[in-house]
Design an enzyme around this catalytic site. Structure first.
Site, PDB file in Angstrom:
ATOM      1  N   HIS A  41       0.820  -1.209   0.000  1.00  0.00           N
ATOM      2  CA  HIS A  41       0.000   0.000   0.000  1.00  0.00           C
ATOM      3  C   HIS A  41       0.859   1.266   0.000  1.00  0.00           C
ATOM      4  CE1 HIS A  41      -2.190   3.160   2.384  1.00  0.00           C
ATOM      5  NE2 HIS A  41      -3.088   2.937   1.453  1.00  0.00           N
ATOM      6  N   GLU A  95       2.266   1.821  -3.378  1.00  0.00           N
ATOM      7  CA  GLU A  95       1.210   2.353  -4.255  1.00  0.00           C
ATOM      8  C   GLU A  95       1.151   3.880  -4.134  1.00  0.00           C
ATOM      9  OE1 GLU A  95      -2.802   3.895  -3.537  1.00  0.00           O
ATOM     10  OE2 GLU A  95      -3.002   1.782  -2.951  1.00  0.00           O
ATOM     11  N   GLU A 133      -4.609   8.113   7.149  1.00  0.00           N
ATOM     12  CA  GLU A 133      -5.483   7.113   6.518  1.00  0.00           C
ATOM     13  C   GLU A 133      -5.789   5.986   7.519  1.00  0.00           C
ATOM     14  OE1 GLU A 133      -3.891   5.528   2.865  1.00  0.00           O
ATOM     15  OE2 GLU A 133      -5.759   4.506   2.336  1.00  0.00           O
TER      16      GLU A 133
END
Lengths: 432, 430
Positions: free
Chosen positions: A70, A73, A145
């Site tokens: 992640h 990414e 997040e």
């Protein structure tokens, strides 16, 4: 090189496949009537790929902090000049990316300047640029997040359940990782993972919309011709040997919610299935769940009228090669009672058997739903590659669905919906 | 772009047909337009749930679902939508194209169900069934209380409520729990009958259809009694210059603070400078290239998300961001600084062009989804704009930087709402 064409008569769709030497796999599905053009570039690198062996280092085993796929990414959007959002914006495109348990996907949609946007997608995904400074900056963003998800009860109840079902398999860990694990991610780790998992041989591209397959192929080969890659050697992914038994029977957390949120899961046997076999298992289990917990079934009406569930109550099955689980639940005022009612609903079906009439009806519904979802370009592209990564031809769904029998479901009912292999996760409101 | 084939009055019901071979389904959407009002909101919100419970022919939710499964998993449902100060009762039917089910007329069979759902509900003693109303009141009360469960939407909704305590727009789309008590099966039924008789109704059909055949099917679907003239709904209050900024805060045991800013744009969807406002909002916070994303997230690493969004019918703009609670001041300053920069004309030509292209792209793809197509034209009906997508794109292309600056100087901060944690402690796992 020749296009291989896969056509489906019922869906009235045609997909062009080009097996490019050394990768990536390329798929194009022309949809002339649409304005939108949508392209995705995916790699088989997800949150569960946290331990692997690379051939180059004498088979050295590498274990990553959670959340690397992640994190990578996020960071791939950077290059020497800043981030690539601005350049997609110049061509009116809408770029994005997502990381799941098993893959990472980069994407854009646009109406104009397709060639420019597609070139940019190919370019940025194949050009890593990580610095200590940018990695440390991203830690702040990803921390927020993670915090956002910590406050999201649906997310928490889901991951708490996975951690209850699985003791060692990395599917139990949050995709974004934890504050602690992301603080251990460095630019060297990102480069190492990039070179391991972003080899074209590990990747695939799907383009859909009003596009010409030949034009797409030219762009892909041109972008590859500027680069050299060592021959692709599949990295040895290492998954811990997960026992059949669940890790914990019940996990409870308190959050700021109006009423409890309840999830129940059933852990699947460790199967290593792929291709049509895996698809058949997925569809049979989905049908089974519909026949027991679907909105058109007695159990749903009973639970709804008792006020134990609301209309969002849902049950679904996830089938991957290295793990599988059924998950059901929603908000409820009485998790204990709902738990007992669901188990007794399953027991009733085991005693009385599944009905042919209901089986045919749910099959018919599933066919129609599958067809309906083909209105969405994103649905087609995202699912096509996700299934492809499990060695499943997405268009085979209708065919495999037709061949599923009531006996298959009957077998799944006893084998999979086993109380001993179930766990529950509950989010309770804070006690005042 | 798919264009309107015909538009006709049928007992005061406006029919909008979009024949296209693009989709594998036919979508029929029906909207009954009502004013959003404190006294009415809970009743309007309760109706879809009660109606979905059963019809005369299919008396239970289950009977209806079974029928829909027989029709190849057709979708049929009712809902409420809040658009500005309108509260819209919506019904929708989606069936597979007939060519996917040889020998069947799925649209015709589906429309029969839609007709039953709208005008032939299951009744007991001439009114809605008592148990259905009681159960749905309980479900709706849970839904209203459940707003808090999603902190992102909760923070936005709470900001709106604090900003518009005495305006219709401040009413929650599901109403309030207190207003549910007085609703009876009689009062709800008679309220629904008045909606069917008097309120404006719009019907949209998108898909592979023959216009004449569909029109006659619709005539049969909507054959209930209508008044000669539909009720006139009050205009939406848009123009408002706040005297001073309202500061509101609230504490919940959470990990992440949610900062929400509510602005009055003083520009309505109907106004000529709506497109300038659209550009303003785009440059500020609707895209990854926008000032908010670039400065709050990319430069300062304060947030994962930072956006601005327009409520076009009310002329309200909302900015939202999830941040570390202790970073409140810094985040607030950066956000306000971005707004000021635009007001002072600090907009690069890239920002202008990129935002235009991004917006035009959004309008270009509207026609690729039956739902977004219908939503666009519903916005037109609600907001009094009859123009098509090409007109919008043309207008956006013509906007100059000065237009954006002018529109931005009509935008005023009204309310700052901060959701934080009382003692800085989040949820602990046990």
């Amino acid at each position: 090189m020749q296009w291989q064409i896969k056509e489906n008569e019922t869906l009235k769709e045609k997909v062009y496949f080009m097996p490019i030497e050394g990768g990536p796999e390329l798929y194009v599905l022309p949809k002339k009537e649409y304005n939108k053009k949508y392209a995705i570039f995916s790699t088989r690198f997800g949150s569960i790929d946290n331990t692997f062996r690379v051939a180059g280092n004498g088979g050295e085993k590498i274990t990553l902090p959670d959340g690397v796929a992640h994190f990578l990414e996020h960071k791939l959007f950077d290059d020497e000049k800043g981030n690539v959002f601005d350049r997609f914006a110049e061509y009116g495109a809408s770029p994005n990316a997502f990381t799941s348990f098993t893959l990472t996907t980069y994407l854009f949609s646009c109406t104009d300047f397709f060639d420019e946007n597609f070139k940019l997608l190919l370019e940025f995904v194949q050009s890593p640029y990580f610095t200590e400074e940018s990695v440390s900056k991203e830690q702040g963003i990803i921390q927020q997040e993670i915090n956002m998800y910590q406050d999201n009860p649906d997310w928490r109840v889901f991951f708490n359940l996975l951690a209850a079902l699985f003791k060692d398999h990395p599917v139990r860990n949050d995709i974004a990782g934890t504050s602690e694990s992301i603080s251990m991610i460095t630019k060297d780790i990102l480069y190492k993972c990039y070179h391991t998992f972003y080899h074209p041989g590990n990747m695939a591209i799907f383009v859909i919309g009003n596009v010409e397959p030949s034009n797409i192929y030219e762009q892909v080969t041109e972008s590859l011709s500027n680069r050299t890659f060592p021959p692709f050697e599949n990295m040895g992914r290492v998954y811990p040997r997960e026992k059949a038994a669940v890790n914990e029977k019940k996990v409870v957390q308190e959050l700021a919610v109006s009423q409890p949120i309840f999830n129940m899961g059933f852990k699947d046997t460790y199967s290593f299935l792929e291709g049509r076999e895996l698809l058949a298992r997925e569809l049979a289990t989905e049908l089974l769940l519909e026949m027991i917990f679907g909105r058109s079934e007695q159990l749903f009406t009973h639970l709804y009228e008792e006020g134990l569930i609301d209309e969002r109550f849902d049950a679904g099955y996830t089938a991957e090669t290295s793990y599988g689980y059924t998950l059901m639940g929603g908000e409820t005022n009485d998790p204990e009672k709902l738990h007992q009612e669901l188990l007794s609903g399953i027991r009733n079906f085991k005693k009385e058997g599944l009905r042919k009439e209901s089986f045919e009806r749910h099959k018919r519904k599933m066919r129609g739903e599958f067809l309906r979802s083909f209105n969405s370009l994103e649905f087609i592209a995202n699912n096509y590659l996700a299934y492809r990564f499990r060695k499943i031809e997405f268009f085979d769904i209708l065919d495999v669905l037709e061949k599923i029998t009531l006996d298959d479901l009957q077998k799944r009912l006893f084998e999979h919906l086993d109380e001993d292999l179930s766990a529950v996760s509950i989010i309770n409101p804070f006690k005042q | 772009m798919i264009t309107l084939d015909s538009k006709t009055l049928l007992d005061n019901i406006r029919i909008h047909l979009f024949p296209t071979t693009k989709f594998k389904t036919v979508l029929v959407s029906v909207f009954i337009n009502q004013v959003l009002e404190r006294e009415l909101a809970a009743q309007t919100a309760l109706l879809p749930a009660v109606l979905e419970r059963g019809t005369r022919e299919y008396p239970s939710f289950r009977d209806l679902k079974i029928r829909l499964e027989e029709l190849f998993g057709a979708e049929l449902g009712a809902d409420v939508v809040k658009k500005g100060e309108r509260h819209i009762l919506s019904f929708s039917l989606e069936v597979a194209n007939n060519k996917f089910a040889p020998g069947e007329n799925l649209l015709k069979q589906g429309l029969t169900l839609l007709k039953n759902l709208i005008s032939d509900p299951f009744l007991e003693n001439g009114v809605f069934k008592r148990d259905y109303v009681r159960q749905e009141k309980e479900q709706l009360a849970k839904e209203i209380r459940g707003l808090v469960n999603d902190k992102v939407s909760y923070a936005i909704e709470r900001c709106v409520q604090e900003m518009c305590p005495n305006e219709r727009y401040g009413v929650f789309k599901y109403g309030s729990v207190d207003d549910l008590d007085i609703i009876s099966e009689e009062s709800l039924y008679s309220y629904y009958q008045s909606l069917l008789r008097e309120n404006p109704i719009d019907v949209f059909v998108v898909g592979e259809i023959d216009a004449d055949e569909t029109f006659s099917l619709l005539e049969d679907t909507f054959n209930f009694y209508r008044e000669k003239t539909t009720s006139k709904l009050p205009p939406v209050e848009v123009y408002n210059t706040p005297v001073e900024v309202r500061y509101r805060e609230e504490a919940l045991p959470i990990n992440q603070g949610k900062l929400t800013l509510g602005y009055r744009t003083n520009t309505s969807y109907q106004d000529d400078d709506y497109f300038s406002l659209l550009l303003y909002n785009g440059i500020l916070g609707a895209f990854p290239h926008s000032k908010l994303f670039q400065n709050v997230r990319e430069k300062a690493s304060l947030a994962y998300y930072a956006f601005s969004r327009l409520e076009k019918h009310k002329g309200v703009q909302l900015i939202g961001s999830g941040i570390e609670i202790e970073n409140y001041q810094q985040a607030l300053e950066i956000i306000q600084e971005q707004v000021e920069l635009i007001k002072q004309g600090n907009i690069s030509s890239e920002e202008m062009e990129n935002t235009k292209r991004g917006l035009i792209n959004q309008y270009n793809v509207l026609g690729d989804s039956p739902y977004s197509l219908v939503n666009f034209f519903l916005d037109g009906v609600i907001g009094g704009r009859e123009e098509g997508v090409d007109y919008f794109i043309n207008k956006i292309e013509g906007i100059k930087k000065d237009d954006v600056v002018e529109a931005s100087n009509k935008v005023f901060l009204d309310t700052i709402y901060f959701l934080h944690s009382r003692d800085g402690e989040g949820g602990e796992q046990s």
